[in-house]
Design a protein around this motif. Sequence first.
Motif, short mmCIF file in Angstrom:
data_model
loop_
_atom_site.label_atom_id
_atom_site.label_comp_id
_atom_site.label_asym_id
_atom_site.label_seq_id
_atom_site.Cartn_x
_atom_site.Cartn_y
_atom_site.Cartn_z
N LEU A 27 0.73 -1.23 0.00
CA LEU A 27 -0.20 -0.02 0.14
C LEU A 27 0.73 1.38 0.00
CD1 LEU A 27 -2.93 -0.86 2.39
CD2 LEU A 27 -2.76 -1.44 -0.06
N ASN A 31 2.31 0.51 -4.60
CA ASN A 31 1.36 1.01 -5.32
C ASN A 31 1.61 2.50 -5.98
OD1 ASN A 31 -0.92 -0.76 -4.91
ND2 ASN A 31 -1.99 0.28 -3.20
N THR A 39 -2.55 4.43 -2.97
CA THR A 39 -3.54 4.03 -2.36
C THR A 39 -4.61 4.94 -1.98
OG1 THR A 39 -2.05 2.36 -0.98
CG2 THR A 39 -3.87 3.04 -0.11
#
Length: 218
Positions: A27, A31, A39
């Motif tokens: 996350l 990401n 996120t």
Amino acid sequence: MIDKKKVMEGSAVYTPQLLSLYNFGVLQLSNSYIWRCPTSRLLSQYNQFVTANHLDVGVGTGYFLAHCQFPTNQPRIALMDLNTNSLNYAAQKIAPYQPEVYQQDVFDPITTNIEPFESISLNYLFHCLPGTILEKEIVIKNLKTILKDKGRIFGSTILAHGGEKNPMAEMLMNFYNSKGIFHNNNDTLEGLEEILKRHFSQVSVKVHGCVAIFLAEN
């Protein structure tokens, strides 16, 4: 034909140790810097489309349910996953909501008597499931049996084809596929849109980096 051995092996990856590192590794780092879909963008999707009667499928750490804004203070929330580690981890994170918990292989028909939901989220699920994107359509079919007539399905998946991959994303995706963590070598943007449009009249798919963010409703 879905290889059930691969389903079980892919699910088994999510040990308590891995889950404790997931938020930071996936996350925060992957990401933003590898998949190029922050996120915060995924959380924004939850805030926009989650309802007061919601099922989360492929629950991970429960991060999005713990941080999103529900339209009521006492929503009905349910968790569905094959992996009990993920279910327990996520349930603890959102314990104040007293979530319903269902251990389920989403490739199998849902035989448990479950009251239908107004929204179902599939966040980062499809790319972890074995088979082609067209073979993964059965997941939509099964979940629709516990979705209300005017309900919605939303979520995201990492694409091998149709997104924008930088060299690091290409390398990491290939590694995850070789280890059986990902199964998205044949997942395309067109295929994702096709399986959603077979079951819903209104479909929206937007691509951010390597990630397809989708919404489907009637």
